[in-house]
Structure formats: C-alpha cells, structure tokens
Design a protein around this motif. Structure first.
Motif, mmCIF file in Angstrom:
data_model
loop_
_atom_site.group_PDB
_atom_site.id
_atom_site.type_symbol
_atom_site.label_atom_id
_atom_site.label_comp_id
_atom_site.label_asym_id
_atom_site.label_seq_id
_atom_site.Cartn_x
_atom_site.Cartn_y
_atom_site.Cartn_z
ATOM 1 N N PRO A 126 13.001 52.466 -21.350
ATOM 2 C CA PRO A 126 13.612 52.840 -20.070
ATOM 3 C C PRO A 126 13.336 51.734 -19.042
ATOM 4 N N THR A 127 14.214 51.590 -18.072
ATOM 5 C CA THR A 127 14.020 50.587 -17.028
ATOM 6 C C THR A 127 13.969 51.268 -15.660
ATOM 7 N N GLN A 128 13.392 50.564 -14.698
ATOM 8 C CA GLN A 128 13.233 51.087 -13.344
ATOM 9 C C GLN A 128 13.499 50.022 -12.315
ATOM 10 N N ASP A 129 13.720 50.449 -11.087
ATOM 11 C CA ASP A 129 13.818 49.557 -9.941
ATOM 12 C C ASP A 129 12.498 49.585 -9.189
ATOM 13 N N GLY A 130 12.374 48.644 -8.279
ATOM 14 C CA GLY A 130 11.253 48.685 -7.356
ATOM 15 C C GLY A 130 10.110 47.792 -7.765
ATOM 16 N N PRO A 131 9.151 47.644 -6.857
ATOM 17 C CA PRO A 131 7.970 46.851 -7.196
ATOM 18 C C PRO A 131 7.112 47.616 -8.207
ATOM 19 N N PRO A 132 6.293 46.892 -8.977
ATOM 20 C CA PRO A 132 5.445 47.564 -9.957
ATOM 21 C C PRO A 132 4.417 48.472 -9.282
ATOM 22 N N PRO A 133 4.200 49.649 -9.846
ATOM 23 C CA PRO A 133 3.166 50.522 -9.293
ATOM 24 C C PRO A 133 1.769 50.049 -9.699
ATOM 25 N N GLU A 134 0.784 50.715 -9.159
ATOM 26 C CA GLU A 134 -0.602 50.422 -9.506
ATOM 27 C C GLU A 134 -0.795 50.587 -11.013
ATOM 28 N N PHE A 135 -1.643 49.774 -11.591
ATOM 29 C CA PHE A 135 -1.978 49.798 -13.019
ATOM 30 C C PHE A 135 -0.861 49.265 -13.913
ATOM 31 N N TRP A 136 0.074 48.526 -13.351
ATOM 32 C CA TRP A 136 1.085 47.838 -14.137
ATOM 33 C C TRP A 136 0.790 46.348 -14.086
ATOM 34 N N SER A 137 1.197 45.622 -15.112
ATOM 35 C CA SER A 137 1.007 44.173 -15.124
ATOM 36 C C SER A 137 2.186 43.509 -15.828
ATOM 37 N N PRO A 138 2.361 42.206 -15.589
ATOM 38 C CA PRO A 138 3.455 41.492 -16.241
ATOM 39 C C PRO A 138 3.034 41.023 -17.639
ATOM 40 N N TYR A 139 4.022 40.735 -18.462
ATOM 41 C CA TYR A 139 3.751 40.127 -19.756
ATOM 42 C C TYR A 139 3.266 38.697 -19.542
#
Length: 142
Positions: free
Chosen positions: A48-61
């Motif tokens: 699934p995909t989302q819009d918006g800035p990443p929330p807390e506890f997310w990180s990039p590859y």
C-alpha cells in the motif's frame, strides 16, 4: 551487487511513501529489507502507498539500494488501522502481483495480511519461486 544478481520481490502490507527522493516505511521492516537487499540487485515491493511526510518510527531505505514500489492501495491507513480489503481492491492487487512476477526473480510473501493471502493463491501458478514469512506477532507467547 553485480548486474547478474536477482531482484527480490516482496508482497507486504507495510505502507510505503515517497519522501525526499526515497521510499520510506516502518523502521523495523525497512532494516530487515535493507539487510536482505544487500544480496540482491534491488527490491520490487507490492505494498500500500500513502501521502504525506513519514510518521514517527519510519525510515528510508538505504542509499544505493534500488527500490521499486508497486502500489495497490492508496491512503488505506497503517497497521491494524488499515481499512478492510474491498472487492474494488481485487483488480489493482492482481495487477500489482502480475507486474511483480514480471519484474522479480524470487518473491517473498509476508503474512498475515490480505495481499499475502491473495498472493499465496495466485503466485504459485506463475514462473517465479516464492517463499513465505510469518511477519506477525504471537500475542499469547510468554
């Protein structure tokens, strides 16, 4: 990784978003995919995909790890708060799985989730080897 290395395909319910030129998702999942991705030419994900800035506890590859996300649902929320899989989600999900079979050399199906159930029914009929991983939590484990 060499040009002849395979591409790992992953079927997951972890939502992804594109931010600052990179794909992001839930940090523990991303850390695991980064470790796996080092052994492959790249990752192709059905998620699934989302819009918006990443929330807390997310990180990039990791920088340098080629990541392609084939989205099948958009803005369906996160984790256990995700909306239910509806009949209208079926055709986009099947299309995403078909594309994954064309682009990946090996496929990991992460369960439990609706897209993994669908993938478990559809992907064994295709030409790519696949393996499953239970990526849930055992609630009653001491």
């Amino acid at each position: 990784m060499s040009a002849g290395a395979p591409v790992l395909g992953v079927v997951t319910s972890c939502p992804h978003l594109f931010h600052d030129g990179r794909w992001w998702s839930y940090e523990p999942y991303v850390l695991e995919m980064n470790a796996l991705g080092r052994h492959f030419r790249g990752l192709t994900l059905v998620a699934p995909t989302q819009d918006g800035p990443p929330p807390e506890f997310w990180s990039p590859y990791e920088v340098g790890l080629p990541v392609t996300v084939i989205g099948f649902r958009h803005n369906a929320d996160r984790g256990l708060a995700q909306s239910r899989f509806r009949p209208r989600d079926l055709l986009p999900a099947l299309g995403a799985l078909r594309r994954l079979q064309r682009e990946a050399d090996l496929i990991q199906v992460r369960s439990p989730c609706n897209i993994a159930l669908l993938a478990s029914l559809v992907l064994p009929m295709g030409p790519r080897p696949l393996f499953a991983k239970y990526a849930g939590q055992w609630q009653d484990f001491p």
